[in-house]
Design a protein around this motif. Structure first.
Motif, PDB file in Angstrom:
ATOM      1  N   SER A 131       0.123  -0.203  -0.536  1.00  0.00           N
ATOM      2  CA  SER A 131      -0.702  -1.251  -0.487  1.00  0.00           C
ATOM      3  C   SER A 131      -0.123  -2.758  -0.423  1.00  0.00           C
ATOM      4  CB  SER A 131      -1.639  -1.410  -1.478  1.00  0.00           C
ATOM      5  OG  SER A 131      -2.722  -2.454  -1.727  1.00  0.00           O
ATOM      6  N   ALA A 132      -0.545  -3.539   0.389  1.00  0.00           N
ATOM      7  CA  ALA A 132       0.044  -4.959   0.502  1.00  0.00           C
ATOM      8  C   ALA A 132      -0.927  -5.955  -0.464  1.00  0.00           C
ATOM      9  CB  ALA A 132      -0.162  -5.522   1.808  1.00  0.00           C
ATOM     10  N   GLY A 133      -1.802  -5.435  -1.170  1.00  0.00           N
ATOM     11  CA  GLY A 133      -2.483  -6.070  -2.096  1.00  0.00           C
ATOM     12  C   GLY A 133      -2.538  -5.670  -3.726  1.00  0.00           C
ATOM     13  N   ALA A 134      -1.721  -4.858  -3.838  1.00  0.00           N
ATOM     14  CA  ALA A 134      -1.538  -4.268  -5.325  1.00  0.00           C
ATOM     15  C   ALA A 134      -1.255  -5.401  -6.174  1.00  0.00           C
ATOM     16  CB  ALA A 134      -0.717  -3.361  -5.387  1.00  0.00           C
ATOM     17  N   GLU A 135      -1.804  -5.347  -7.451  1.00  0.00           N
ATOM     18  CA  GLU A 135      -1.377  -6.430  -8.463  1.00  0.00           C
ATOM     19  C   GLU A 135       0.024  -6.357  -9.118  1.00  0.00           C
ATOM     20  OE1 GLU A 135      -4.501  -7.232 -11.261  1.00  0.00           O
ATOM     21  OE2 GLU A 135      -6.076  -7.713  -9.609  1.00  0.00           O
ATOM     22  N   SER A 136       0.469  -5.048  -9.129  1.00  0.00           N
ATOM     23  CA  SER A 136       1.546  -4.481  -9.895  1.00  0.00           C
ATOM     24  C   SER A 136       2.257  -3.826  -8.743  1.00  0.00           C
ATOM     25  CB  SER A 136       1.340  -3.819 -11.222  1.00  0.00           C
ATOM     26  OG  SER A 136       0.748  -2.650 -10.822  1.00  0.00           O
ATOM     27  N   PRO A 137       3.688  -3.822  -8.646  1.00  0.00           N
ATOM     28  CA  PRO A 137       4.358  -3.210  -7.582  1.00  0.00           C
ATOM     29  C   PRO A 137       4.493  -1.763  -7.735  1.00  0.00           C
ATOM     30  CG  PRO A 137       5.836  -4.285  -9.334  1.00  0.00           C
ATOM     31  CD  PRO A 137       4.375  -4.744  -9.581  1.00  0.00           C
ATOM     32  N   ALA A 138       4.450  -0.885  -6.646  1.00  0.00           N
ATOM     33  CA  ALA A 138       4.474   0.506  -6.671  1.00  0.00           C
ATOM     34  C   ALA A 138       5.968   0.973  -7.115  1.00  0.00           C
ATOM     35  CB  ALA A 138       4.178   1.030  -5.378  1.00  0.00           C
ATOM     36  N   THR A 139       5.809   2.169  -7.964  1.00  0.00           N
ATOM     37  CA  THR A 139       6.999   2.557  -8.456  1.00  0.00           C
ATOM     38  C   THR A 139       7.628   3.775  -7.890  1.00  0.00           C
ATOM     39  OG1 THR A 139       5.831   3.739 -10.154  1.00  0.00           O
ATOM     40  CG2 THR A 139       6.201   1.568 -10.824  1.00  0.00           C
ATOM     41  N   ASP A 140       8.819   4.222  -8.355  1.00  0.00           N
ATOM     42  CA  ASP A 140       9.384   5.279  -7.927  1.00  0.00           C
ATOM     43  C   ASP A 140       8.473   6.671  -8.079  1.00  0.00           C
ATOM     44  OD1 ASP A 140      11.517   4.004  -7.199  1.00  0.00           O
ATOM     45  OD2 ASP A 140      12.645   4.540  -8.822  1.00  0.00           O
ATOM     46  N   GLU A 141       7.786   6.583  -9.438  1.00  0.00           N
ATOM     47  CA  GLU A 141       6.870   7.827  -9.440  1.00  0.00           C
ATOM     48  C   GLU A 141       5.733   8.362  -8.527  1.00  0.00           C
ATOM     49  OE1 GLU A 141       8.040   5.645 -12.004  1.00  0.00           O
ATOM     50  OE2 GLU A 141       9.818   6.837 -12.257  1.00  0.00           O
ATOM     51  N   GLY A 142       5.781   7.342  -7.599  1.00  0.00           N
ATOM     52  CA  GLY A 142       4.627   7.507  -6.285  1.00  0.00           C
ATOM     53  C   GLY A 142       3.415   6.657  -6.682  1.00  0.00           C
ATOM     54  N   SER A 143       3.172   5.939  -7.612  1.00  0.00           N
ATOM     55  CA  SER A 143       1.964   5.074  -8.014  1.00  0.00           C
ATOM     56  C   SER A 143       1.708   3.971  -6.825  1.00  0.00           C
ATOM     57  CB  SER A 143       2.034   4.573  -9.343  1.00  0.00           C
ATOM     58  OG  SER A 143       0.954   3.549  -9.705  1.00  0.00           O
ATOM     59  N   GLY A 144       0.947   4.203  -6.202  1.00  0.00           N
ATOM     60  CA  GLY A 144       0.683   3.141  -5.049  1.00  0.00           C
ATOM     61  C   GLY A 144       1.215   3.453  -3.754  1.00  0.00           C
ATOM     62  N   LEU A 145       2.039   4.332  -3.711  1.00  0.00           N
ATOM     63  CA  LEU A 145       2.613   5.129  -2.624  1.00  0.00           C
ATOM     64  C   LEU A 145       1.915   6.173  -1.954  1.00  0.00           C
ATOM     65  CD1 LEU A 145       6.319   4.912  -3.606  1.00  0.00           C
ATOM     66  CD2 LEU A 145       5.144   2.948  -2.486  1.00  0.00           C
TER      67      LEU A 145
END
Length: 577
Positions: A157-171
């Motif tokens: 997502s290009a609008g997430a408030e916190s960066p996506a992490t290695d664990e897969g959150s937001g990816l």
């Protein structure tokens, strides 16, 4: 200034420029032709111009640095290395930690940076979705990403408030598998993502693939073409994907229909298309050169080319060029091979000339149609220059490329030397006045040639491997060696079989070796080893090391120096009375 990019309204031009000290984003008004305005002041600069469709945000890929590296110090610190891939052919050469590169979106109006991804993995080849809500990218997120070539296709997502992490959150993962993926791009309606796919990171040809934007099984659209594909671009309506492909020493333009994979070859012949663009009505402009000229812009309409620029006319009117032709011949096993031949200006039929056998690098690459200053310079000195495309070259399909798997300098050797046999048959070449040269893999093959034959009166070997096992852990190719040859302590015979240095006792050819002092692609160690061996044998030899130089992008002074040295070296041994 670089990377010009039209604004949507056509009234301004975005571009990158280092006029403020580092590459930043600038905008130039075209209706009034005023001064350009700087839009960014980003630490570390901007490496590529990737704007969202509404032109409000700039996509960046930046390297994360440990806190210990943030402090500025004049004192050098030791490199502490833990990763498998610890070399690169840039800067100081060493990679420490994972040196991860992550995605950022920069809001131009607010001058604010938003980090989109974080963690220990690196993201590459990123692109905006049409609505600006997501970014597609490629990344190898295995436990040890340095261990293999394969990677996966992801979206964030290009609008997430916190960066996506290695664990897969937001990816979310769009395509997996062992293939190597590159250059993803969204379809105009956002329903699909197209990308280039290769079955491996060395010999696999780039194929065009497409996958649903929500993920799933990819479709491969150019399998029946069996050619190396590059520069994919969707038509405005999303029905077609245009692309370039290498073909028999040319680079041609084609397109494939997304719905059913129908292929159309739009522009072929004795030419090289190096860039193109397609307008909203299907009009095409290409940047191409023909048999022996430099690139110009042409419009392609109804299969016909109309030249739009004449930038190089004045230059070509001021110089005498050698003619360029393509020849074909049989190798030892009856494989048909092609080569380009450039004759000296004023060439006379029936007269034999000293000849330079020029071997290309890669090895996955090709000599092509078009003007080459280096080649014409050597031709102007009175040489016929012969440039073969042996097995391992692009332009002839997958099987032709991978024929040199585990057989460097063995399968392709007869393909290369038979080229001068053919020019001797044609009456062009004086068989008693031949020289051989090449750079990178071409330098390696030059090393091979001088250990296999004494037919050549002189050689010039540029940045060529000579003793493969000595490079394991010293150059940048650990993945390649492990994948193709295995580890040396279990497969030493493979390494030695492919190492021309071990046959240095056969060499009688006077040889010039040269390379960059900071080259970690093919370290200067290779030239030093061969030079020392020939010196010990009493063979005429010379070693030239260029300071502060890597494998490519040499300064013009060094480029000029090495070209003049090669010509002088060859003159000494091929033209001696």
């Amino acid at each position: 200034a670089s990377s010009p990019y039209w604004a949507q309204d056509g009234k301004t031009l975005f571009f990158l420029s280092d006029r403020s000290g580092s590459d930043q984003l600038w905008q130039l008004p075209l209706d009034t032709f005023g001064e350009a305005i700087r839009l960014t002041d980003i630490e570390g600069g901007v490496s590529s111009l990737a704007l969202s469709r509404d032109e409000s945000r700039l996509l960046l890929i930046q390297e994360d640095k440990p806190d210990s590296e943030q402090a500025v110090s004049d004192e050098k610190e030791p490199w502490v290395i833990t990763r498998r891939q610890f070399k690169e052919d840039a800067g100081e050469g060493y990679l420490t930690g994972m040196d991860s590169e992550h995605l950022y979106a920069y809001d131009i109006a607010a001058a604010e940076m938003q980090q989109l991804t974080a963690g220990r993995y690196t993201e590459q080849a990123a692109a905006w979705s049409p609505d600006g809500d997501e970014i597609v990218f490629v990344s190898n997120r295995d436990e040890d990403p340095d261990a293999k070539y394969g990677n996966e296709l992801w979206a964030v997502s290009a609008g997430a408030e916190s960066p996506a992490t290695d664990e897969g959150s937001g990816l979310r993962r769009l395509a997996s598998g062992e293939d190597v993926k590159d250059l993803p791009l969204w379809s105009p309606d956002g329903r699909f993502v197209a990308y280039l796919s290769a079955k491996d990171g060395v010999y696999g040809i780039s194929r065009l693939a497409i996958v649903p934007a929500e993920g799933g099984e990819p479709r491969f659209l150019t399998e029946t073409l069996d050619r190396w594909v590059s520069s994919p671009k969707f038509s405005t309506d999303g029905r077609w994907i245009y692309f370039l492909y290498d073909n028999h020493g040319g680079r041609h333009l084609g397109r494939v229909r997304v719905s059913d994979g129908r292929l159309e070859r739009l522009l072929e012949g004795d030419l090289v298309v190096s860039a193109f663009d397609v307008d909203s009505r299907g009009g095409i402009v290409v940047r191409l050169n023909r048999q022996n000229d430099a690139p110009e812009l042409y419009r392609l309409q109804n299969g016909k080319l109309t030249q739009l620029t004449h930038i190089n006319d004045g230059y070509f009117a001021s110089v005498d060029l050698g003619t360029k032709e393509k020849i074909t011949y049989e190798s030892d096993d009856s494989t048909m091979v092609e080569a380009f031949v450039v004759k000296p200006p004023g060439f006379r039929a029936g007269q034999r000339y000293p000849t330079i056998l020029d071997i290309h690098g890669g090895p996955v690459g090709q000599f092509s149609w078009g003007y080459s200053f280096d080649t014409q310079y050597l031709a102007s000195k009175g040489y016929v220059v012969v440039q073969p495309n042996p097995r391992g070259s692009t332009g002839r399909g997958q099987a032709f490329i991978e024929a040199i798997y585990e057989t460097w300098g063995i399968t392709d050797y007869p393909d290369i030397v038979r080229a001068v046999d053919r020019t001797i048959e044609l009456g062009y070449t004086d068989p008693d006045a031949m020289a051989v040269t090449g750079y990178s893999y071409g330098g390696y093959m030059t090393n091979v040639v001088i250990t296999r034959t004494d037919r050549f009166k002189a050689a010039a070997s540029g940045a060529g491997h000579s003793y493969i096992v000595a490079n394991y852990g010293h150059d940048i190719y650990q993945r390649w060696y492990n994948w193709e040859l295995g580890v040396p302590w279990e497969n030493r015979e493979k390494y030695d079989r492919l190492s021309p240095l071990l046959q240095a006792g056969n060499v009688t050819t006077p040889t010039l070796f040269y390379g960059g002092r900071e080259d970690w692609n093919v370290p200067i160690l290779n030239a030093e080893l061969f030079f020392q061996s020939l010196k010990e044998k009493g063979v005429d030899t010379e070693l030239v090391v260029y300071p502060d130089s890597h494998h490519g992008n040499w300064n013009s002074r060094f480029e000029k120096d090495v070209l003049e040295r090669i010509a002088t070296w060859f003159d000494r041994y091929t033209k001696a009375q």
